[in-house]
Scaffold this active site. Structure first.
Site, PDB file in Angstrom:
ATOM      1  N   CYS A 177     -18.987  30.566  50.403  1.00 29.41           N
ATOM      2  CA  CYS A 177     -18.896  30.091  49.018  1.00 29.41           C
ATOM      3  C   CYS A 177     -20.019  29.103  48.702  1.00 29.41           C
ATOM      4  O   CYS A 177     -20.019  27.972  49.199  1.00 29.41           O
ATOM      5  CB  CYS A 177     -17.522  29.451  48.814  1.00 29.41           C
ATOM      6  SG  CYS A 177     -17.332  28.533  47.281  1.00 29.41           S
ATOM      7  N   CYS A 237     -18.965  25.807  47.042  1.00 30.63           N
ATOM      8  CA  CYS A 237     -18.290  24.934  48.016  1.00 30.63           C
ATOM      9  C   CYS A 237     -19.313  24.063  48.738  1.00 30.63           C
ATOM     10  O   CYS A 237     -19.048  22.896  49.031  1.00 30.63           O
ATOM     11  CB  CYS A 237     -17.511  25.768  49.036  1.00 30.63           C
ATOM     12  SG  CYS A 237     -16.200  26.773  48.306  1.00 30.63           S
TER      13      CYS A 237
END
Length: 89
Positions: A13, A16
């Site tokens: 991700c 993230c």
């Protein structure tokens, strides 16, 4: 009162990875006033399902009374700090 910030993330991700330095800086500056629990959704799907996490990153701030705030997407430091204060950190 125990305050916990649950950080739901995945290694793949991109957003993230943008969120991580913000959380690390908060942890350093707040010196143990709250706990950080990192939840890798690929490895801990049961916890992600329990909290109904559908998008990443998701941050959930809880205290002894339950969930205080939920953030979806990259969240700015000021917003996280406001939620931590509301939770009693």
């Amino acid at each position: 009162m125990t305050v916990t910030l649950k950080d739901f993330y995945a290694d793949w991700c991109g957003p993230c990875k943008t969120q991580d330095p913000i959380l690390e800086e908060l942890e350093d500056d707040w010196g143990g006033r709250f706990e950080v629990e990192k939840v890798n959704v690929d490895e801990q799907q049961d916890i992600a399902n329990e909290y109904q996490v559908r998008s990443l990153p998701t941050l959930i701030i809880e205290n002894d009374d339950g969930i205080v705030e939920r953030f979806v997407g990259v969240t700015q430091r000021d917003d996280i700090e406001d939620a931590l204060e509301s939770a009693g950190a």
